[in-house]
Write an enzyme that holds these catalytic residues in place. Sequence first.
Site, PDB file in Angstrom:
ATOM      1  N   GLU A  64       0.790  -1.230   0.000  1.00 39.62           N
ATOM      2  CA  GLU A  64       0.000   0.000   0.000  1.00 39.62           C
ATOM      3  C   GLU A  64       0.831   1.293   0.000  1.00 39.62           C
ATOM      4  O   GLU A  64       0.567   2.214   0.782  1.00 39.62           O
ATOM      5  CB  GLU A  64      -0.969   0.018   1.185  1.00 39.62           C
ATOM      6  CG  GLU A  64      -2.000  -1.091   1.118  1.00 39.62           C
ATOM      7  CD  GLU A  64      -3.051  -0.991   2.217  1.00 39.62           C
ATOM      8  OE1 GLU A  64      -2.758  -0.390   3.266  1.00 39.62           O
ATOM      9  OE2 GLU A  64      -4.156  -1.502   2.018  1.00 39.62           O
ATOM     10  N   GLU A 260     -18.505 -12.555  23.555  1.00 31.76           N
ATOM     11  CA  GLU A 260     -19.519 -13.347  22.854  1.00 31.76           C
ATOM     12  C   GLU A 260     -19.966 -12.669  21.570  1.00 31.76           C
ATOM     13  O   GLU A 260     -20.089 -13.309  20.523  1.00 31.76           O
ATOM     14  CB  GLU A 260     -20.720 -13.571  23.770  1.00 31.76           C
ATOM     15  CG  GLU A 260     -21.813 -14.428  23.124  1.00 31.76           C
ATOM     16  CD  GLU A 260     -22.991 -14.662  24.052  1.00 31.76           C
ATOM     17  OE1 GLU A 260     -23.968 -15.288  23.612  1.00 31.76           O
ATOM     18  OE2 GLU A 260     -22.935 -14.202  25.212  1.00 31.76           O
TER      19      GLU A 260
END
Length: 357
Positions: A64, A260
């Site tokens: 990049e 979670e």
Amino acid sequence: MMFFTLSAGIEPFVTLTHMDFPQELEDRYGSWLSPESQGDFAYYADICFKSFGDRVKYWVTFNEPNFQVKFGYQAGTFPPSRCSKPFGNCTYGDSEKEPFITAHNIILAHIAAVHIYRTKYQATQGGSIGIVLHCFWYEPISNSVADKLAAERAQSFSINWFLDPIIFGRYPQEMQDILGSILPEFSTTEKQKLKQGLDFIGINHYTSYYVQDCMFSACEPGPGTSKMEGYCAQSSQKNGTPIGEPVRYGDMNKPNSTTESLLHDVERIKYLAGYLDALSTAIRKGADVRGYFVWSLLDNFEWNSGYTIRFGLHHVDYETLRRTPKSSATWYRNLISQHIVKDCKKHYMFCNNVVEY
């Protein structure tokens, strides 16, 4: 590390530099602002080829660099944080000149490394060398000829800025027409070395933009509107409608997200499924695609965000370093294990005869 990678059956792809530069050379001569950087990079690349080329068959000179020069020397948001108003508010820099000087030196440093690899190592080591560029996609915001030309200019001032010299030995004509003497010139010798200066092209693609012409019509100041960017106003929306789903990684930038919720990354699965489906379609239509990398394998230390964002296939507990597969990791593992690719060329991870899914 490389020994264990090979012993596990993983083919290493080595990037020589990803935006960073030794502070000593930054202090000594200004890193990429000086032509001296070309020789030092070539020397460094030579050492890497000599030391690891018996095990590394894929080399990337730069990752990049078009982002590096834009944010390091125009906007000033990446090190070495050089810029000038109105692009940014830095202590040092010239946003209207330095991006093009640094890009020129990086392009010539790339070709110097390629020349060394091809003349000294490629025949015996049997590897390949290329470059990886950031690539937005640009769509004209209307069907007007002016906006269509603006979309083409946007590409010229982005990925083609680096690819045209490396492949054709010259900067894009649109850049030459607009920038004139601001754009450095390649010598005759450099042009000959530049042509076909790679074996493969890597593309990092994240998102797309609508583009409006600002050369022949007035635009509000914003991304892409300046002469240095090709007079192309960029927007992620058209008439209030986003060009795509705004954020697929919903919890990526939320520091208080639960483990979670991070593990159950269903939006990322949607993204990967759609992206790979489009990639497979492109291959069937003739695109010469040889490989695909998911970024990233693990939650990691990101360039200028540290540990504040997460986008690995595996969640990492930074206190214990425990690694837990996310839903996307399980999905991706099942995808690549259940679908066979036939008639593969040796060493290539992706082939033209892809089983449909």
